[in-house]
Scaffold this motif. Structure first.
Motif, PDB file in Angstrom:
ATOM      1  N   LEU A  16       0.852  -0.718  -0.094  1.00 30.18           N
ATOM      2  CA  LEU A  16       0.248   0.255   0.041  1.00 30.18           C
ATOM      3  C   LEU A  16       1.151   1.205   0.122  1.00 30.18           C
ATOM      4  O   LEU A  16       0.141   2.504   0.212  1.00 30.18           O
ATOM      5  N   LYS A  17       1.902   1.055  -0.683  1.00 28.06           N
ATOM      6  CA  LYS A  17       3.749   2.226  -0.398  1.00 28.06           C
ATOM      7  C   LYS A  17       3.882   2.716  -1.936  1.00 28.06           C
ATOM      8  O   LYS A  17       3.243   1.160  -2.300  1.00 28.06           O
ATOM      9  N   PHE A  18       3.797   3.620  -1.867  1.00 26.10           N
ATOM     10  CA  PHE A  18       4.721   3.846  -3.175  1.00 26.10           C
ATOM     11  C   PHE A  18       6.226   2.709  -3.016  1.00 26.10           C
ATOM     12  O   PHE A  18       6.542   3.431  -1.989  1.00 26.10           O
ATOM     13  N   TRP A  46      13.160   3.373   4.798  1.00 25.50           N
ATOM     14  CA  TRP A  46      11.699   3.237   4.496  1.00 25.50           C
ATOM     15  C   TRP A  46      10.602   4.698   3.949  1.00 25.50           C
ATOM     16  O   TRP A  46       9.961   4.285   3.837  1.00 25.50           O
ATOM     17  N   ILE A  47      11.200   5.691   4.603  1.00 28.27           N
ATOM     18  CA  ILE A  47      11.411   6.772   3.650  1.00 28.27           C
ATOM     19  C   ILE A  47      11.956   7.215   2.428  1.00 28.27           C
ATOM     20  O   ILE A  47      10.841   6.675   1.816  1.00 28.27           O
ATOM     21  N   TRP A  48      12.607   7.259   2.074  1.00 24.89           N
ATOM     22  CA  TRP A  48      13.291   7.305   1.202  1.00 24.89           C
ATOM     23  C   TRP A  48      12.504   5.929  -0.271  1.00 24.89           C
ATOM     24  O   TRP A  48      12.728   6.531  -1.565  1.00 24.89           O
ATOM     25  N   GLU A  49      12.390   5.385   0.151  1.00 21.76           N
ATOM     26  CA  GLU A  49      11.494   4.190  -0.900  1.00 21.76           C
ATOM     27  C   GLU A  49      10.237   4.773  -1.240  1.00 21.76           C
ATOM     28  O   GLU A  49       9.992   4.029  -2.199  1.00 21.76           O
ATOM     29  N   GLN A  50       9.844   5.768  -0.460  1.00 20.08           N
ATOM     30  CA  GLN A  50       8.481   6.196  -0.819  1.00 20.08           C
ATOM     31  C   GLN A  50       8.843   7.549  -2.228  1.00 20.08           C
ATOM     32  O   GLN A  50       7.403   8.110  -2.031  1.00 20.08           O
ATOM     33  N   TYR A  51      10.187   7.710  -2.430  1.00 17.31           N
ATOM     34  CA  TYR A  51      10.369   8.636  -3.242  1.00 17.31           C
ATOM     35  C   TYR A  51      10.392   8.273  -4.351  1.00 17.31           C
ATOM     36  O   TYR A  51      11.487   7.973  -4.302  1.00 17.31           O
ATOM     37  N   ASP A  52      10.346   8.686  -5.844  1.00 25.24           N
ATOM     38  CA  ASP A  52      10.860   8.369  -6.578  1.00 25.24           C
ATOM     39  C   ASP A  52      11.938   9.892  -6.934  1.00 25.24           C
ATOM     40  O   ASP A  52      12.743  10.676  -7.214  1.00 25.24           O
ATOM     41  N   SER A  53      13.371   9.198  -7.195  1.00 24.99           N
ATOM     42  CA  SER A  53      13.844   9.542  -6.875  1.00 24.99           C
ATOM     43  C   SER A  53      14.965   9.274  -8.312  1.00 24.99           C
ATOM     44  O   SER A  53      16.019  10.145  -7.880  1.00 24.99           O
ATOM     45  N   GLN A  54      14.828   9.113  -9.247  1.00 20.82           N
ATOM     46  CA  GLN A  54      15.213   8.793 -10.600  1.00 20.82           C
ATOM     47  C   GLN A  54      14.796   9.347 -11.153  1.00 20.82           C
ATOM     48  O   GLN A  54      14.901   9.370 -12.380  1.00 20.82           O
ATOM     49  N   VAL A  65       3.298  12.163   7.291  1.00 21.57           N
ATOM     50  CA  VAL A  65       3.975  13.363   6.401  1.00 21.57           C
ATOM     51  C   VAL A  65       4.764  12.481   4.431  1.00 21.57           C
ATOM     52  O   VAL A  65       5.023  13.335   3.771  1.00 21.57           O
ATOM     53  N   VAL A  66       5.527  11.647   5.846  1.00 18.47           N
ATOM     54  CA  VAL A  66       5.700  10.938   3.768  1.00 18.47           C
ATOM     55  C   VAL A  66       5.329  10.611   2.634  1.00 18.47           C
ATOM     56  O   VAL A  66       5.087  10.879   1.690  1.00 18.47           O
ATOM     57  N   ALA A  67       4.179   9.856   3.423  1.00 15.23           N
ATOM     58  CA  ALA A  67       3.010   9.577   1.882  1.00 15.23           C
ATOM     59  C   ALA A  67       3.126  11.138   1.910  1.00 15.23           C
ATOM     60  O   ALA A  67       2.525  11.187  -0.209  1.00 15.23           O
ATOM     61  N   GLY A  68       1.931  11.888   1.501  1.00 14.93           N
ATOM     62  CA  GLY A  68       2.169  13.664   1.467  1.00 14.93           C
ATOM     63  C   GLY A  68       3.387  13.850   0.490  1.00 14.93           C
ATOM     64  O   GLY A  68       3.160  14.746  -0.563  1.00 14.93           O
ATOM     65  N   ILE A  69       4.781  14.197   0.906  1.00 20.59           N
ATOM     66  CA  ILE A  69       6.100  14.951   0.144  1.00 20.59           C
ATOM     67  C   ILE A  69       5.996  13.600  -0.985  1.00 20.59           C
ATOM     68  O   ILE A  69       6.110  13.839  -2.574  1.00 20.59           O
ATOM     69  N   GLY A  70       5.415  12.060  -0.786  1.00 18.13           N
ATOM     70  CA  GLY A  70       5.769  11.670  -1.847  1.00 18.13           C
ATOM     71  C   GLY A  70       4.706  12.064  -3.271  1.00 18.13           C
ATOM     72  O   GLY A  70       4.896  11.734  -4.222  1.00 18.13           O
ATOM     73  N   GLY A  71       3.486  11.180  -2.393  1.00 16.41           N
ATOM     74  CA  GLY A  71       2.681  11.801  -3.324  1.00 16.41           C
ATOM     75  C   GLY A  71       1.522  12.752  -4.214  1.00 16.41           C
ATOM     76  O   GLY A  71       1.675  13.283  -6.067  1.00 16.41           O
ATOM     77  N   TYR A  72       2.902  13.725  -3.599  1.00 15.19           N
ATOM     78  CA  TYR A  72       3.236  15.595  -4.573  1.00 15.19           C
ATOM     79  C   TYR A  72       4.041  15.446  -5.355  1.00 15.19           C
ATOM     80  O   TYR A  72       4.343  15.419  -6.488  1.00 15.19           O
ATOM     81  N   GLY A  73       4.561  15.246  -4.738  1.00 15.51           N
ATOM     82  CA  GLY A  73       6.040  14.832  -5.482  1.00 15.51           C
ATOM     83  C   GLY A  73       6.532  14.156  -6.896  1.00 15.51           C
ATOM     84  O   GLY A  73       6.994  14.072  -8.194  1.00 15.51           O
ATOM     85  N   ASN A  74       5.941  12.737  -7.010  1.00 18.83           N
ATOM     86  CA  ASN A  74       6.363  11.912  -7.510  1.00 18.83           C
ATOM     87  C   ASN A  74       5.356  11.823  -8.764  1.00 18.83           C
ATOM     88  O   ASN A  74       6.098  11.604  -9.799  1.00 18.83           O
ATOM     89  N   CYS A  75       4.487  13.122  -8.514  1.00 27.68           N
ATOM     90  CA  CYS A  75       3.603  13.320  -9.156  1.00 27.68           C
ATOM     91  C   CYS A  75       3.705  14.093 -10.088  1.00 27.68           C
ATOM     92  O   CYS A  75       3.841  14.496 -11.254  1.00 27.68           O
ATOM     93  N   VAL A  76       4.104  15.281  -9.743  1.00 21.90           N
ATOM     94  CA  VAL A  76       5.213  16.241 -10.671  1.00 21.90           C
ATOM     95  C   VAL A  76       5.815  15.866 -11.273  1.00 21.90           C
ATOM     96  O   VAL A  76       6.862  16.868 -12.356  1.00 21.90           O
ATOM     97  N   ALA A 126       2.448  17.433   2.008  1.00 21.55           N
ATOM     98  CA  ALA A 126       1.791  18.046   0.087  1.00 21.55           C
ATOM     99  C   ALA A 126       1.443  18.932  -0.203  1.00 21.55           C
ATOM    100  O   ALA A 126       2.815  19.599  -1.069  1.00 21.55           O
ATOM    101  N   THR A 127       0.947  19.900   0.467  1.00 22.72           N
ATOM    102  CA  THR A 127       1.654  21.764   0.132  1.00 22.72           C
ATOM    103  C   THR A 127       1.761  22.065  -0.254  1.00 22.72           C
ATOM    104  O   THR A 127       3.051  23.094  -0.532  1.00 22.72           O
ATOM    105  N   GLY A 128       3.550  21.641   1.919  1.00 22.23           N
ATOM    106  CA  GLY A 128       4.487  22.482   1.397  1.00 22.23           C
ATOM    107  C   GLY A 128       5.387  22.221   0.467  1.00 22.23           C
ATOM    108  O   GLY A 128       6.639  22.997  -0.025  1.00 22.23           O
ATOM    109  N   VAL A 129       5.482  19.892  -0.090  1.00 28.71           N
ATOM    110  CA  VAL A 129       6.186  20.380  -1.622  1.00 28.71           C
ATOM    111  C   VAL A 129       5.659  21.157  -2.536  1.00 28.71           C
ATOM    112  O   VAL A 129       6.211  21.918  -3.360  1.00 28.71           O
ATOM    113  N   GLY A 130       4.212  21.270  -2.580  1.00 28.39           N
ATOM    114  CA  GLY A 130       3.721  22.480  -3.889  1.00 28.39           C
ATOM    115  C   GLY A 130       4.201  23.723  -3.577  1.00 28.39           C
ATOM    116  O   GLY A 130       4.521  24.692  -4.739  1.00 28.39           O
TER     117      GLY A 130
END
Lengths: 229, 736
Positions: free
Chosen positions: A108-110, B420-428, B151-162, B110-114
Motif C-alpha cells: 500500500l505504499k509507493f 522506509w522513507i526514501w523508497e516512497q519517493y521517486d528519486s530518479q 508526512v512521508v506519503a504526502g511528500i511522495g504523493g505530491y513530488g512523485n506526481c509532478v 504535500a502542500t509544503g512541497v507544492g
C-alpha cells in the motif's frame, strides 16, 4: 527505426524515454500530444510513465479513453510495436491491449528501488538482445504495480509465453522476497499474444547509462532498433 | 466605503481575534486614517502576521551574508538565484510547513512541497530536485507513527506526481517535537541566467492575470494560524490547512514554463501564504505601483464567496501574472492547452493603492507601501543561552566492546536507515539522479551537460539547544562538508529557521545565537544565504522545540563523473581519517543513547580548519585520488565506517591508535572530519602534510566484518540487519 512517444498532461517520464530513444536511434522520436488523433507513421509507439490525467481515478483508466489511445490501439492491432512503461503499462491494460490489471502495491505504499528481473521470453523485438533467464536490474517507481489477473488468464499468459519479465531475487529465483509489489506470478512485464505489445512496470530508460548505476536497460532499446530497422 | 453592512464591523477586539495586537491595531488606524473594512482588516492581519512580515526575525536576518560573485539574486524574491556557469542558474529555497503538517500530515506536507515548487518555477526555473528536512517527536509518543506515515506519503504523493525527483533529506526524532513536528521542504530548479522572472509589477494599465486552480474556501488564514502557538484544541484548526492537487501543479509548471519562453510576462508571483493578498501586495509593492482587481472575475470553486474569503483563501496551484499589453490571447491559448483557468482580473495602476471591487462595490482601498514598509518590526528582548560544561570522554568509558555499542547505535532511531522513507519517493524521475539517497548529498546532473548539482539539508538541533552559536555554525559547516564529501564546490545556502515563541527572551536568545554562528560560518566558508524562511511559535502548551536552523546547501560539480559516494569499493584499499580528532563527547549520540545523558557542550567548530580540510578533500576527489568519501557527523567515526561498509557490502580492519581514549576516538563528534578510501595512501598522506591537514591511517578495507585492532569484530551483514530493522518494524507497530 522511427518511434513516437505519447504525451499526456501528467506524463513525467516522456523526456527520459525520448533521451534513451534518441541515443539508440540517432534521431529524436516524435512526441504526440494526448488530444491528437493523428499519429505519424512509426515502427514503435511508447506510452511513458507518469500520472496521465492525475490518476485520481484508477491509474490509466481515463487515459485509456483518450483520443490518442484509440489510435494507438488501432496501430497495435495492425502490428505496430507498442511499449508501455509504468503508467504506460497501466494504460495498456486499461485499454485492453494487455490482459489483467495493476492494483495498488501489496504494501500500500509507493516503491522506488532498483529490482532484479528475469528475462522470460527473448522471442520479441523488445527482448531479443537479452538472453533467456538473464537477470537484469531496472528501477521501479510506482504505487500501483501489483499485477492481477484471474486464474484462467494467468494460465493463458504463462502457457503462451506472454510473460516478458518476472521479479526475482538477485540469484534469479522467483519468491516473495524478490517481488516488490505482490504481483501475481511475480509478473513485471507482459506481452500480448503476438508479442508485439509490451507493458512493464520497471523503467529500462532509468538503467541506460553508467551514471544510472547500471546499463541493463540499454539492450531493450538497441534490440528494438536492430529488430525494427 | 460602502457595502460595509454586509461585513462585520471592525473593532480592536475583532482585530485581536485576527492576531493584531492593540498597538498594531493603532498603527493600522494611523495608516488608513479611518476604521478599515473587514476585508482590509483581513489583509492587514495576514500581511502583518509573523509568517508574512518576519516582524520578530528581520532585524537578525539582516546580519546574514548574502552576496558573492556567483549570487544573481539573494533573499527577498521568491527564491535565491546563483550562477552555475555556461549561462545557467540554479534557483532554490527551503520552506517550512510545520503547523499544517502537524494538524493534517498528508495534506500539510504535500502542500509544503507544492508551495516550494511554485516559489522556484515562478522565477523561471524547471524544478530538478526536491529535498526535505523532517523532525518528529519521540518514537514512543502516540502520534509519531501517524505523523511520519502521513508526512512521508504526502511528500511522495505530491513530488512523485509532478515528476520532480526527491533526492535526499534528513529525519530526526526528539521529544521536543512531540507537539510540533518540523516539515521543511526544499526545491532546486534550473534556468537560463538571463531568463529569470521577478515579481515587481510594471507598466501602468497592464493586465493582471490569474492562472491555475480555482479559488475555494480552503486554507483561509493559514498564515495567521502558523503565527501562533498550539494548544490542545489545535486540531480544530484543520480547515486552515490547504488541500493539494499535484496533477494541477504539473500542468501549472508546464504552462508557466511555456509562457515564460515567450516575451509575454512582465512579472509573476505565486499565490502561497495569504494567497491573492500577499501576491498582489507583493507585486504592487515591489513595483511601487497600484493594483486594482475585480474580484467577480476571480475563478471560484464555490458560490457566494465574499471578498474577504477570496483574498484570504490559500487554495493551492495558483499564480498571479502581469502581462505585457496585447499578450492576453497568446497567454490564454497556452493555459487553455493545459486546461487551466485563465482570467484577467485587474490592471496595474499608478495610484500606489490596492483597490478591490466586487458586485460594483469597493471593499478595499489601501495604500500598498505601508502594508509592507510600516509593518511592525520588533527588536524582541533576548537572553543568551548559558553555556554547558565540557564533558571529559574518559568519564564515560565504553560499557562493553565497541562493536556491541556500534550495533546499538546503528539501529537507534536517529541513526537507523531511512530506507522506509526514501523508497516512497521517486528519486530518479528525470533520469539525471546520480547518487541515490543515503549518501552525504543528493547529486543531480544538469540535464544535457556534464555538470551536476549537489544538494544537502542539515542541522543538529541538540547542538543548537546546548549552544546556539556553535549549533548555528555547525549546521552551516555540516552542509558545506556534505557537499564537499561528494566532490562538489559549495556555492550557497537557503535557511529555514524553526524556533519557539519569539516573545520569550530565552527563545529569542536561541535565534540570535544561531544567527551569529551562521554568520561566522557563512563568512569563513564563503557560503552566502540566498533565500530562506522563518517559522516561529513552534510551541504547544508553552513547550518549545529544540532550535532548528535547517540549512539547505547547493554545490556544483564541474564534471558529474567525479562524484564519489560513501561505499567502500574494493578490498585492500587504505582507509584514512582527515581532520583532527580530540574525542569530543558532549551532546554526542553515544552519550545520549549509551549513557542516557543528553548534555554537555556541543563540539566546537574551527572554521579555518573546516575550510582547510574540506578544500583538501575536494581537491583529492577532483584528482580522482579517493574511491569513497564520507563526512563524520552524528555517531562519530565508527558509525561513519559502518555506514561505508554497509553501503559497499565490504568490511574493514581498523586500528585504534594506542593511547587514545576509545569512547572519544570512536564515538566523539569532532567537526571538520572525513573518512576517505584510496589505493595510494602515501600520496594522500604526503598531500595532507603539505597542506597542513591532519591525517591518520585507520586501516584497510576487506573481509565481511568490521574488525577493531584485529580482535573485536562485527559482521557487515549483522550491522545491516540492525540498521535496516528499526524503522520498518517501528512503522509496522511490531516493536511494542
Amino acid at each position: 527505426m522511427k518511434a513516437a512517444v505519447i504525451v499526456f498532461p501528467g506524463s513525467n517520464c516522456d523526456r527520459d524515454v525520448c533521451v534513451a530513444l534518441e541515443h539508440a536511434t540517432g534521431e529524436k522520436p516524435a512526441t504526440v500530444w494526448h488530444r491528437d488523433s493523428d499519429l505519424p507513421k512509426v515502427d514503435l509507439i511508447v506510452v511513458p510513465g507518469g500520472f496521465s490525467y492525475g490518476d485520481y481515478l484508477r491509474s490509466g483508466a481515463m487515459a485509456a479513453q483518450s483520443p490518442v489511445m484509440r489510435e494507438v490501439v488501432a496501430r497495435a492491432k495492425a502490428g505496430v510495436r507498442v511499449m508501455g512503461v509504468c503508467n504506460g503499462f497501466q494504460i495498456l491494460t486499461e485499454a485492453r491491449l494487455l490482459p489483467g490489471v495493476l492494483m495498488r502495491n501489496a504494501g500500500l505504499k509507493f516503491i522506488c528501488r532498483t529490482v532484479d528481473l528475469r528475462v522470460e521470453n527473448t522471442d520479441s523485438a523488445f527482448t531479443s538482445a537479452y538472453d533467456k533467464d538473464q537477470v537484469v536490474r531496472f528501477p521501479v517507481a510506482h504505487h500501483d504495480g501489483n499485477y492481477f489477473a484471474d486464474a484462467d488468464t494467468l494460465a493463458r499468459v504463462e502457457d503462451t509465453g506472454m510473460v516478458a519479465f518476472r521479479y526475482v531475487t538477485p540469484d534469479g529465483i522467483v519468491d516473495a522476497s524478490g517481488n516488490p509489489n505482490g504481483s501475481a506470478n511475480s509478473i513485471a512485464g507482459l506481452f500480448n499474444e503476438k508479442r508485439t505489445v509490451l507493458g512493464l512496470m520497471p523503467h529500462p530508460e532509468r538503467a541506460f547509462e553508467p551514471l544510472h548505476g547500471n546499463t541493463d536497460g540499454r539492450a531493450m532499446f538497441t534490440g528494438l532498433v536492430e529488430a525494427l530497422s | 466605503m460602502s457595502k460595509q453592512s454586509l461585513e462585520p464591523a471592525v473593532t480592536v477586539e475583532l482585530a485581536a481575534e485576527y492576531g493584531l495586537s492593540a498597538d498594531e491595531y493603532q498603527r493600522m488606524l494611523e495608516i488608513t486614517g479611518r476604521t478599515p473594512s473587514f476585508t482590509e482588516l483581513g489583509i492587514f492581519s495576514v500581511m502583518w502576521s509573523e509568517h508574512c512580515s518576519y516582524k520578530s526575525s528581520k532585524v537578525w536576518l539582516k546580519q546574514l551574508p548574502t552576496t558573492a560573485p556567483h549570487v544573481i539574486c539573494g533573499p527577498g524574491e521568491n527564491a535565491g538565484v546563483i550562477d552555475i556557469g555556461d549561462g545557467q542558474a540554479a534557483i532554490f529555497k527551503m520552506e517550512s510547513h510545520n503547523h499544517p503538517s502537524f494538524i493534517e500530515p498528508y495534506q500539510g506536507a504535500a502542500t509544503g512541497v507544492g508551495g516550494i515548487l511554485r516559489d522556484v518555477f515562478t522565477m523561471g526555473a524547471r524544478p530538478i530536485a526536491n529535498m526535505n528536512a523532517l523532525r518528529f517527536g519521540s518514537p514512543e509518543h502516540p502520534k509519531t507513527r501517524h505523523l511520519i506515515s502521513g508526512v512521508v506519503a504526502g511528500i511522495g504523493g505530491y513530488g512523485n506526481c509532478v515528476g520532480v525527483p526527491t533526492v535526499g533529506g534528513e529525519t530526526n526524532f526528539h521529544p521536543s517535537f512531540n507537539g510540533n513536528i518540523l516539515v521543511n521542504a526544499m526545491t532546486v530548479g534550473l534556468a537560463d541566467a538571463d531568463k529569470i522572472f521577478y515579481s515587481a509589477a510594471a507598466g501602468i494599465g497592464n493586465p493582471v492575470v490569474y492562472v491555475g486552480s480555482k479559488t475555494g474556501r480552503d486554507g483561509i488564514h493559514g498564515a495567521t494560524m502558523a503565527s501562533t502557538e498550539f494548544t490542545e484544541d489545535s486540531e480544530e484548526k484543520r480547515p486552515t490547512v490547504q488541500v493539494g492537487d499535484p496533477f494541477t501543479e504539473k500542468l501549472l509548471i508546464e504552462a508557466c514554463l511555456e509562457l515564460m519562453a515567450t516575451d509575454a510576462i512582465v512579472a509573476i508571483q505565486d499565490m502561497g501564504a495569504a494567497g491573492l493578498t500577499s501576491s498582489s501586495v507583493e507585486m504592487a509593492g515591489k513595483g511601487e505601483l497600484g493594483i486594482e482587481l475585480t474580484l467577480d472575475d476571480v475563478p471560484q470553486r464555490e458560490t457566494g464567496m465574499s471578498p474577504y474569503e477570496i483574498m484570504l483563501s490559500e487554495s493551492q496551484e495558483r499564480m498571479l501574472i502581469v502581462l505585457k499589453p496585447g499578450r492576453e490571447e497568446l497567454a490564454k491559448a497556452i493555459f487553455d492547452k493545459w486546461e487551466l483557468d485563465f482570467a484577467v482580473i485587474g490592471r496595474v495602476t499608478d495610484t500606489g493603492r490596492l483597490v478591490l471591487k466586487m458586485h460594483g462595490y469597493t471593499y478595499c482601498d489601501l495604500e500598498v507601501a505601508p502594508l509592507v514598509d510600516r509593518a511592525p518590526l520588533y527588536e524582541r528582548p533576548w537572553e543568551p543561552t548559558p553555556p554547558q560544561a565540557d564533558i571529559d570522554a574518559a568519564s564515560v568509558p565504553l560499557p562493553g566492546p565497541a562493536t556491541e555499542i556500534l550495533h546499538r547505535l546503528i539501529g537507534c532511531p536517529d541513526l537507523a536507515s531511512r530506507r522506509w522513507i526514501w523508497e516512497q519517493y521517486d528519486s530518479q524521475v528525470g533520469a539525471d539522479t546520480i547518487a541515490l539517497s543515503g549518501g552525504d548529498s543528493g547529486v543531480v546532473r544538469v540535464h544535457g551537460t556534464n555538470k551536476a548539482l549537489a544538494i544537502t539539508t542539515d542541522c543538529t538541533p541538540r547542538y543548537c539547544f546546548a549552544d546556539p552559536v556553535r549549533g548555528g555554525a555547525q549546521a552551516v559547516a555540516e552542509a558545506w562538508r556534505n557537499l564537499t564529501a561528494v566532490g562538489a564546490k559549495p556555492l550557497a545556502i537557503t535557511d529555514n529557521m524553526n524556533f519557539g515563541n519569539p516573545q520569550k527572551p530565552r527563545i529569542m536568545g536561541q535565534f540570535a545565537g544561531c544567527i551569529q554562528g551562521m554568520v561566522d560560518a557563512c563568512t569563513v566558508l564563503e557560503f552566502p544565504v540566498v533565500s530562506g524562511n522563518v517559522s516561529l511559535y513552534n510551541e504547544t502548551n508553552g513547550v518549545g522545540i529544540l532550535p532548528t536552523p535547517a540549512i539547505g546547501g547547493v554545490g556544483l560539480l564541474s564534471d558529474a563523473s567525479l562524484a564519489v559516494n560513501i561505499a567502500f569499493k574494493a578490498a585492500g584499499q587504505a582507509i584514512l581519517l582527515i581532520g583532527e580528532t580530540k574525542g569530543h563527547i558532549g551532546q554526542s549520540l553515544y552519550l545520549r543513547e549509551i549513557h542516557g545523558r543528553e548534555e554537555g557542550a556541543p563540539p566546537p567548530v574551527d572554521l579555518a580548519a573546516e575550510k582547510r580540510n574540506g578544500d583538501f578533500v575536494r581537491d583529492l576527489i577532483g584528482k580522482r585520488a579517493v574511491t569513497a568519501c564520507h563526512d563524520l557527523s552524528d555517531g562519530g567515526l565508527l558509525v561513519a565506517l559502518a555506514e561505508m561498509a554497509m553501503a559497499g557490502k565490504l568490511g574493514a580492519v581498523i586500528d585504534v591508535p594506542a593511547g587514545t581514549d576509545e569512547a572519544g576516538f570512536l564515538f566523539g563528534e569532532d567537526q571538520g572530519r572525513y573518512v576517505v578510501t584510496t589505493s595510494d595512501a602515501d600520496a594522500v598522506v604526503a598531500g595532507a602534510k603539505a597542506a597542513g591537514v591532519p591525517v591518520l591511517r585507520l586501516g584497510t578495507t576487506g573481509g565481511d566484518a568490521l574488525k577493531l585492532n584485529g580482535g573485536d569484530a562485527i559482521s557487515v551483514g549483522g550491522l545491516r540487519t540492525a540498521h535496516e530493522a528499526w524503522l520498518p518494524e517501528y512503522m509496522a507497530g511490531s516493536l511494542e
